[in-house]
Write a protein that holds these residues in place. Structure first.
Motif, PDB file in Angstrom:
ATOM      1  N   THR A   1      11.826  -7.268  11.496  1.00 30.31           N
ATOM      2  CA  THR A   1      11.111  -6.418  10.538  1.00 30.31           C
ATOM      3  C   THR A   1      10.098  -5.572  11.314  1.00 30.31           C
ATOM      4  O   THR A   1      10.043  -5.627  12.546  1.00 30.31           O
ATOM      5  CB  THR A   1      10.333  -7.268   9.509  1.00 30.31           C
TER       6      THR A   1
ATOM      7  N   ARG B   1       0.815  -1.221   0.000  1.00 29.75           N
ATOM      8  CA  ARG B   1       0.000   0.000   0.000  1.00 29.75           C
ATOM      9  C   ARG B   1       0.848   1.270   0.000  1.00 29.75           C
ATOM     10  O   ARG B   1       0.465   2.268  -0.570  1.00 29.75           O
ATOM     11  CB  ARG B   1      -0.925   0.000   1.225  1.00 29.75           C
TER      12      ARG B   1
ATOM     13  N   TYR C   1      -3.228 -15.140  14.886  1.00 29.45           N
ATOM     14  CA  TYR C   1      -2.135 -15.076  13.902  1.00 29.45           C
ATOM     15  C   TYR C   1      -1.754 -16.494  13.471  1.00 29.45           C
ATOM     16  O   TYR C   1      -1.640 -16.772  12.277  1.00 29.45           O
ATOM     17  CB  TYR C   1      -0.930 -14.346  14.504  1.00 29.45           C
TER      18      TYR C   1
HETATM   19  P1  NDP Z   1       6.543  -6.183   7.647  1.00 29.64           P
HETATM   20  O1  NDP Z   1       5.557  -5.597   8.589  1.00 29.64           O
HETATM   21  O2  NDP Z   1       7.883  -5.557   7.561  1.00 29.64           O
HETATM   22  O3  NDP Z   1       5.940  -6.272   6.195  1.00 29.64           O
HETATM   23  C1  NDP Z   1       4.596  -6.537   5.943  1.00 29.64           C
HETATM   24  C2  NDP Z   1       4.309  -6.100   4.531  1.00 29.64           C
HETATM   25  O4  NDP Z   1       2.950  -6.402   4.227  1.00 29.64           O
HETATM   26  C3  NDP Z   1       4.507  -4.616   4.321  1.00 29.64           C
HETATM   27  O5  NDP Z   1       5.189  -4.407   3.103  1.00 29.64           O
HETATM   28  C4  NDP Z   1       3.088  -4.087   4.232  1.00 29.64           C
HETATM   29  O6  NDP Z   1       3.073  -2.990   3.356  1.00 29.64           O
HETATM   30  C5  NDP Z   1       2.376  -5.271   3.616  1.00 29.64           C
HETATM   31  N1  NDP Z   1       0.946  -5.234   3.835  1.00 29.64           N
HETATM   32  C6  NDP Z   1       0.274  -5.245   5.004  1.00 29.64           C
HETATM   33  N2  NDP Z   1      -1.046  -5.141   4.793  1.00 29.64           N
HETATM   34  C7  NDP Z   1      -1.214  -5.080   3.451  1.00 29.64           C
HETATM   35  C8  NDP Z   1      -2.332  -4.956   2.608  1.00 29.64           C
HETATM   36  N3  NDP Z   1      -3.575  -4.887   3.089  1.00 29.64           N
HETATM   37  N4  NDP Z   1      -2.137  -4.915   1.283  1.00 29.64           N
HETATM   38  C9  NDP Z   1      -0.887  -4.967   0.771  1.00 29.64           C
HETATM   39  N5  NDP Z   1       0.204  -5.092   1.514  1.00 29.64           N
HETATM   40  C10 NDP Z   1       0.051  -5.138   2.838  1.00 29.64           C
HETATM   41  O7  NDP Z   1       6.666  -7.704   8.078  1.00 29.64           O
HETATM   42  P2  NDP Z   1       7.480  -8.947   7.489  1.00 29.64           P
HETATM   43  O8  NDP Z   1       8.304  -8.548   6.350  1.00 29.64           O
HETATM   44  O9  NDP Z   1       8.101  -9.614   8.634  1.00 29.64           O
HETATM   45  O10 NDP Z   1       6.263  -9.859   7.018  1.00 29.64           O
HETATM   46  C11 NDP Z   1       6.191 -10.463   5.753  1.00 29.64           C
HETATM   47  C12 NDP Z   1       5.535 -11.817   5.895  1.00 29.64           C
HETATM   48  O11 NDP Z   1       6.383 -12.675   6.664  1.00 29.64           O
HETATM   49  C13 NDP Z   1       4.189 -11.805   6.627  1.00 29.64           C
HETATM   50  O12 NDP Z   1       3.291 -12.665   5.970  1.00 29.64           O
HETATM   51  C14 NDP Z   1       4.544 -12.357   7.996  1.00 29.64           C
HETATM   52  O13 NDP Z   1       3.450 -12.952   8.626  1.00 29.64           O
HETATM   53  C15 NDP Z   1       5.625 -13.352   7.631  1.00 29.64           C
HETATM   54  N6  NDP Z   1       6.495 -13.748   8.720  1.00 29.64           N
HETATM   55  C16 NDP Z   1       7.284 -12.850   9.349  1.00 29.64           C
HETATM   56  C17 NDP Z   1       8.054 -13.222  10.428  1.00 29.64           C
HETATM   57  C18 NDP Z   1       8.856 -12.262  11.217  1.00 29.64           C
HETATM   58  O14 NDP Z   1       9.322 -12.623  12.316  1.00 29.64           O
HETATM   59  N7  NDP Z   1       9.090 -11.042  10.734  1.00 29.64           N
HETATM   60  C19 NDP Z   1       8.077 -14.618  10.890  1.00 29.64           C
HETATM   61  C20 NDP Z   1       7.235 -15.497  10.121  1.00 29.64           C
HETATM   62  C21 NDP Z   1       6.476 -15.073   9.084  1.00 29.64           C
HETATM   63  P3  NDP Z   1       2.084  -1.720   3.398  1.00 29.64           P
HETATM   64  O15 NDP Z   1       1.856  -1.397   4.849  1.00 29.64           O
HETATM   65  O16 NDP Z   1       2.863  -0.673   2.668  1.00 29.64           O
HETATM   66  O17 NDP Z   1       0.869  -2.151   2.659  1.00 29.64           O
END
Ligand code: NDP
Length: 246
Positions: free
Chosen positions: A190, A38, A156
Protein backbone atom coordinates in the motif's frame (compact mmCIF):
# COMPACT_ATOMS: atom_id res chain seq x y z
CA UNK A 1 -28.38 -13.83 2.60
CA UNK A 2 -24.86 -13.56 3.99
CA UNK A 3 -24.19 -11.91 7.37
CA UNK A 4 -22.38 -8.96 5.80
CA UNK A 5 -25.29 -7.84 3.66
CA UNK A 6 -27.24 -4.98 5.22
CA UNK A 7 -24.55 -4.07 7.74
CA UNK A 8 -23.39 -0.46 7.96
CA UNK A 9 -19.61 -0.40 8.12
CA UNK A 10 -17.61 2.78 8.75
CA UNK A 11 -14.01 2.52 7.55
CA UNK A 12 -11.41 5.16 8.39
CA UNK A 13 -8.42 5.48 6.09
CA UNK A 14 -10.50 4.27 3.17
CA UNK A 15 -8.94 6.50 0.52
CA UNK A 16 -6.21 3.94 -0.19
CA UNK A 17 -4.66 0.61 0.78
CA UNK A 18 -6.37 -1.71 3.25
CA UNK A 19 -9.32 0.60 3.86
CA UNK A 20 -10.11 0.99 0.17
CA UNK A 21 -9.77 -2.75 -0.52
CA UNK A 22 -11.98 -3.53 2.49
CA UNK A 23 -14.66 -1.07 1.38
CA UNK A 24 -14.83 -2.64 -2.07
CA UNK A 25 -14.86 -6.19 -0.72
CA UNK A 26 -17.59 -5.57 1.86
CA UNK A 27 -19.72 -3.48 -0.51
CA UNK A 28 -19.59 -6.31 -3.05
CA UNK A 29 -21.14 -8.52 -0.37
CA UNK A 30 -23.96 -6.12 0.32
CA UNK A 31 -22.61 -3.97 3.15
CA UNK A 32 -23.32 -0.26 3.18
CA UNK A 33 -19.88 1.30 3.50
CA UNK A 34 -19.07 4.74 4.89
CA UNK A 35 -15.62 5.60 3.61
CA UNK A 36 -13.69 8.20 5.56
CA UNK A 37 -10.28 9.87 5.17
CA UNK A 38 -8.92 13.32 4.33
CA UNK A 39 -8.60 13.01 0.54
CA UNK A 40 -12.16 13.65 -0.61
CA UNK A 41 -11.34 13.19 -4.31
CA UNK A 42 -10.13 9.65 -3.66
CA UNK A 43 -13.19 8.86 -1.54
CA UNK A 44 -15.52 10.22 -4.21
CA UNK A 45 -13.85 8.07 -6.87
CA UNK A 46 -14.21 5.02 -4.61
CA UNK A 47 -17.90 5.72 -3.99
CA UNK A 48 -18.48 6.13 -7.74
CA UNK A 49 -16.84 2.77 -8.36
CA UNK A 50 -18.81 0.96 -5.62
CA UNK A 51 -22.12 2.50 -6.66
CA UNK A 52 -21.34 1.75 -10.32
CA UNK A 53 -20.92 -1.89 -9.32
CA UNK A 54 -24.34 -1.87 -7.63
CA UNK A 55 -23.21 -1.22 -4.04
CA UNK A 56 -24.05 1.43 -1.46
CA UNK A 57 -21.40 3.85 -0.20
CA UNK A 58 -21.06 7.29 1.32
CA UNK A 59 -17.89 9.40 1.44
CA UNK A 60 -17.29 11.41 4.59
CA UNK A 61 -14.11 13.49 4.78
CA UNK A 62 -12.47 13.29 8.19
CA UNK A 63 -9.18 13.99 9.89
CA UNK A 64 -9.05 11.36 12.65
CA UNK A 65 -6.71 13.52 14.73
CA UNK A 66 -9.61 15.95 15.25
CA UNK A 67 -12.07 14.56 17.75
CA UNK A 68 -14.93 16.80 16.66
CA UNK A 69 -14.54 15.70 13.04
CA UNK A 70 -14.66 12.04 14.08
CA UNK A 71 -17.80 12.68 16.13
CA UNK A 72 -19.41 14.56 13.23
CA UNK A 73 -18.58 11.73 10.83
CA UNK A 74 -20.19 9.13 13.08
CA UNK A 75 -23.24 11.33 13.68
CA UNK A 76 -23.64 11.85 9.92
CA UNK A 77 -23.39 8.11 9.24
CA UNK A 78 -26.10 7.42 11.83
CA UNK A 79 -28.34 10.18 10.44
CA UNK A 80 -28.00 8.69 6.98
CA UNK A 81 -28.34 4.98 7.74
CA UNK A 82 -29.92 4.78 11.22
CA UNK A 83 -27.22 2.57 12.80
CA UNK A 84 -23.59 1.50 12.63
CA UNK A 85 -22.76 -2.21 12.78
CA UNK A 86 -18.99 -2.03 12.43
CA UNK A 87 -16.25 0.56 12.87
CA UNK A 88 -12.99 -0.34 11.14
CA UNK A 89 -10.41 1.83 12.92
CA UNK A 90 -7.85 1.64 10.13
CA UNK A 91 -6.35 5.09 9.35
CA UNK A 92 -2.63 5.04 10.00
CA UNK A 93 0.81 6.45 9.32
CA UNK A 94 4.16 4.62 9.34
CA UNK A 95 7.13 6.97 9.50
CA UNK A 96 10.13 4.67 9.86
CA UNK A 97 13.35 6.31 11.10
CA UNK A 98 15.92 5.62 13.80
CA UNK A 99 15.30 7.48 17.04
CA UNK A 100 18.66 9.19 16.53
CA UNK A 101 17.17 11.06 13.56
CA UNK A 102 14.93 12.79 16.15
CA UNK A 103 11.91 13.10 13.87
CA UNK A 104 9.75 14.35 16.74
CA UNK A 105 7.08 15.78 14.41
CA UNK A 106 6.61 12.35 12.86
CA UNK A 107 6.51 10.65 16.27
CA UNK A 108 3.69 13.03 17.18
CA UNK A 109 1.84 12.47 13.90
CA UNK A 110 1.97 8.71 14.40
CA UNK A 111 0.70 8.97 17.96
CA UNK A 112 -2.05 11.37 16.88
CA UNK A 113 -3.28 9.27 13.96
CA UNK A 114 -2.54 5.70 15.05
CA UNK A 115 -3.47 5.98 18.73
CA UNK A 116 -5.57 9.07 19.37
CA UNK A 117 -7.44 8.57 16.09
CA UNK A 118 -8.43 5.07 17.21
CA UNK A 119 -9.52 6.37 20.63
CA UNK A 120 -11.61 9.14 19.04
CA UNK A 121 -13.33 6.49 16.93
CA UNK A 122 -14.12 4.48 20.05
CA UNK A 123 -15.31 7.59 21.91
CA UNK A 124 -17.64 8.57 19.09
CA UNK A 125 -19.26 5.14 18.77
CA UNK A 126 -19.25 3.47 22.18
CA UNK A 127 -22.39 5.22 23.54
CA UNK A 128 -24.13 4.32 20.26
CA UNK A 129 -23.02 0.69 20.34
CA UNK A 130 -24.15 0.40 23.96
CA UNK A 131 -27.53 1.91 23.10
CA UNK A 132 -27.94 -0.29 20.05
CA UNK A 133 -26.87 -3.34 22.08
CA UNK A 134 -24.66 -4.36 19.17
CA UNK A 135 -21.54 -3.18 17.41
CA UNK A 136 -18.19 -4.45 16.23
CA UNK A 137 -14.81 -2.76 16.53
CA UNK A 138 -12.17 -3.83 14.07
CA UNK A 139 -8.82 -2.37 15.05
CA UNK A 140 -5.97 -2.47 12.57
CA UNK A 141 -2.81 -3.05 14.54
CA UNK A 142 0.21 -4.77 12.97
CA UNK A 143 2.79 -7.47 13.44
CA UNK A 144 4.75 -4.39 14.54
CA UNK A 145 2.30 -4.37 17.46
CA UNK A 146 3.82 -7.66 18.62
CA UNK A 147 7.47 -7.20 17.74
CA UNK A 148 9.68 -4.11 17.44
CA UNK A 149 11.37 -3.89 14.05
CA UNK A 150 14.62 -2.02 14.34
CA UNK A 151 16.25 0.15 13.44
CA UNK A 152 13.53 2.61 12.64
CA UNK A 153 10.31 0.95 13.75
CA UNK A 154 10.37 1.96 17.40
CA UNK A 155 7.71 4.67 17.54
CA UNK A 156 5.49 3.04 14.91
CA UNK A 157 5.65 -0.18 16.93
CA UNK A 158 4.92 1.81 20.08
CA UNK A 159 1.69 3.06 18.52
CA UNK A 160 0.72 -0.41 17.34
CA UNK A 161 1.48 -2.02 20.73
CA UNK A 162 -0.74 0.70 22.18
CA UNK A 163 -3.70 0.05 19.89
CA UNK A 164 -3.41 -3.70 20.44
CA UNK A 165 -3.58 -3.08 24.19
CA UNK A 166 -6.50 -0.68 23.80
CA UNK A 167 -8.39 -3.17 21.63
CA UNK A 168 -7.77 -5.94 24.16
CA UNK A 169 -8.94 -3.74 27.04
CA UNK A 170 -11.96 -2.73 25.00
CA UNK A 171 -12.86 -6.40 24.53
CA UNK A 172 -12.68 -6.98 28.30
CA UNK A 173 -14.89 -3.97 28.97
CA UNK A 174 -17.55 -4.26 26.29
CA UNK A 175 -17.60 -7.94 25.38
CA UNK A 176 -20.99 -9.51 25.73
CA UNK A 177 -22.89 -7.63 23.08
CA UNK A 178 -20.15 -5.71 21.30
CA UNK A 179 -17.55 -7.61 19.30
CA UNK A 180 -13.90 -6.64 18.99
CA UNK A 181 -11.39 -7.86 16.44
CA UNK A 182 -7.73 -6.93 16.20
CA UNK A 183 -6.09 -7.47 12.84
CA UNK A 184 -2.30 -7.70 12.83
CA UNK A 185 -1.08 -7.54 9.23
CA UNK A 186 2.43 -8.11 8.01
CA UNK A 187 3.82 -6.42 4.90
CA UNK A 188 0.98 -5.31 2.63
CA UNK A 189 1.56 -3.43 -0.60
CA UNK A 190 0.00 0.00 0.00
CA UNK A 191 1.06 3.65 0.23
CA UNK A 192 1.99 3.13 3.88
CA UNK A 193 5.60 2.39 2.96
CA UNK A 194 6.04 5.99 1.79
CA UNK A 195 5.30 7.60 5.16
CA UNK A 196 8.80 8.49 6.32
CA UNK A 197 10.81 11.62 5.56
CA UNK A 198 14.05 9.78 6.43
CA UNK A 199 15.61 8.96 3.05
CA UNK A 200 17.66 5.95 4.11
CA UNK A 201 14.76 4.32 5.96
CA UNK A 202 12.42 5.09 3.08
CA UNK A 203 14.70 3.24 0.70
CA UNK A 204 15.15 0.23 3.01
CA UNK A 205 11.39 -0.02 3.60
CA UNK A 206 10.73 0.29 -0.15
CA UNK A 207 13.10 -2.59 -0.90
CA UNK A 208 11.58 -4.78 1.82
CA UNK A 209 8.05 -4.19 0.57
CA UNK A 210 9.11 -4.74 -3.03
CA UNK A 211 10.44 -8.21 -2.22
CA UNK A 212 7.80 -9.44 0.25
CA UNK A 213 4.52 -7.51 0.36
CA UNK A 214 1.17 -9.07 -0.54
CA UNK A 215 -2.08 -7.50 -1.74
CA UNK A 216 -4.45 -5.55 0.52
CA UNK A 217 -7.20 -7.96 -0.54
CA UNK A 218 -5.78 -10.46 1.98
CA UNK A 219 -6.72 -8.10 4.80
CA UNK A 220 -10.11 -7.30 3.27
CA UNK A 221 -10.91 -11.03 3.31
CA UNK A 222 -9.78 -11.36 6.93
CA UNK A 223 -12.01 -8.44 7.96
CA UNK A 224 -14.95 -9.94 6.08
CA UNK A 225 -14.37 -13.26 7.89
CA UNK A 226 -14.59 -11.54 11.28
CA UNK A 227 -17.76 -9.65 10.34
CA UNK A 228 -19.57 -12.61 8.80
CA UNK A 229 -19.45 -14.77 11.93
CA UNK A 230 -22.68 -15.18 13.92
CA UNK A 231 -23.16 -12.48 16.59
CA UNK A 232 -22.13 -14.85 19.41
CA UNK A 233 -18.76 -15.51 17.75
CA UNK A 234 -15.99 -12.99 18.41
CA UNK A 235 -12.94 -13.31 16.17
CA UNK A 236 -10.66 -11.61 18.66
CA UNK A 237 -7.44 -11.51 16.67
CA UNK A 238 -6.11 -12.38 13.24
CA UNK A 239 -2.41 -12.28 12.38
CA UNK A 240 -1.86 -12.36 8.65
CA UNK A 241 1.43 -12.01 6.79
CA UNK A 242 3.10 -12.84 3.49
CA UNK A 243 4.20 -16.48 3.49
CA UNK A 244 7.79 -15.32 2.94
CA UNK A 245 7.74 -12.86 5.86
CA UNK A 246 9.68 -14.02 8.90
P1 NDP B 1 -2.19 3.66 3.33
O1 NDP B 1 -1.12 4.69 3.47
O2 NDP B 1 -2.48 3.16 1.97
O3 NDP B 1 -3.53 4.16 3.98
C1 NDP B 1 -3.57 4.95 5.13
C2 NDP B 1 -4.94 5.59 5.18
O4 NDP B 1 -5.03 6.37 6.37
C3 NDP B 1 -5.21 6.51 4.01
O5 NDP B 1 -6.52 6.28 3.54
C4 NDP B 1 -5.10 7.89 4.62
O6 NDP B 1 -5.98 8.75 3.95
C5 NDP B 1 -5.57 7.62 6.03
N1 NDP B 1 -5.14 8.64 6.96
C6 NDP B 1 -3.89 9.01 7.29
N2 NDP B 1 -3.90 10.03 8.15
C7 NDP B 1 -5.21 10.32 8.39
C8 NDP B 1 -5.88 11.27 9.17
N3 NDP B 1 -5.22 12.16 9.92
N4 NDP B 1 -7.22 11.28 9.16
C9 NDP B 1 -7.91 10.41 8.40
N5 NDP B 1 -7.33 9.48 7.65
C10 NDP B 1 -6.00 9.44 7.63
O7 NDP B 1 -1.74 2.48 4.28
P2 NDP B 1 -2.42 1.08 4.68
O8 NDP B 1 -3.67 0.88 3.96
O9 NDP B 1 -1.36 0.07 4.59
O10 NDP B 1 -2.68 1.35 6.22
C11 NDP B 1 -3.91 1.09 6.86
C12 NDP B 1 -3.64 0.60 8.26
O11 NDP B 1 -2.98 -0.67 8.19
C13 NDP B 1 -2.72 1.50 9.09
O12 NDP B 1 -3.21 1.59 10.40
C14 NDP B 1 -1.40 0.74 9.07
O13 NDP B 1 -0.60 1.04 10.18
C15 NDP B 1 -1.90 -0.69 9.08
N6 NDP B 1 -0.94 -1.69 8.64
C16 NDP B 1 -0.46 -1.67 7.38
C17 NDP B 1 0.50 -2.58 6.98
C18 NDP B 1 1.14 -2.55 5.65
O14 NDP B 1 2.17 -3.23 5.45
N7 NDP B 1 0.60 -1.82 4.67
C19 NDP B 1 0.99 -3.61 7.91
C20 NDP B 1 0.37 -3.56 9.21
C21 NDP B 1 -0.55 -2.63 9.55
P3 NDP B 1 -5.83 10.33 3.72
O15 NDP B 1 -4.37 10.59 3.47
O16 NDP B 1 -6.69 10.58 2.52
O17 NDP B 1 -6.37 10.96 4.95
Amino acid sequence: MNRISGKVVVITGASSGLGEATAKHLAAQGATVVVAARRKDRLDALVRQIVGDGGTALALPVDVTKRQEVEAMIAQAVRQFGKIDVLVNNAGLMAIAPLSAVKVDEWERMIDINVKGVLYGIAATLPLFEKQQFGHYITISSIAGKKVFSPGGTVYSGTKFAVSAIAEGLRHEVGGKIRTTTIAPGLIDTELKQGSSHAESLQAVGELYQSQAISADAIARAIAYAIEQPSDVDVSEIVIRPTVQE
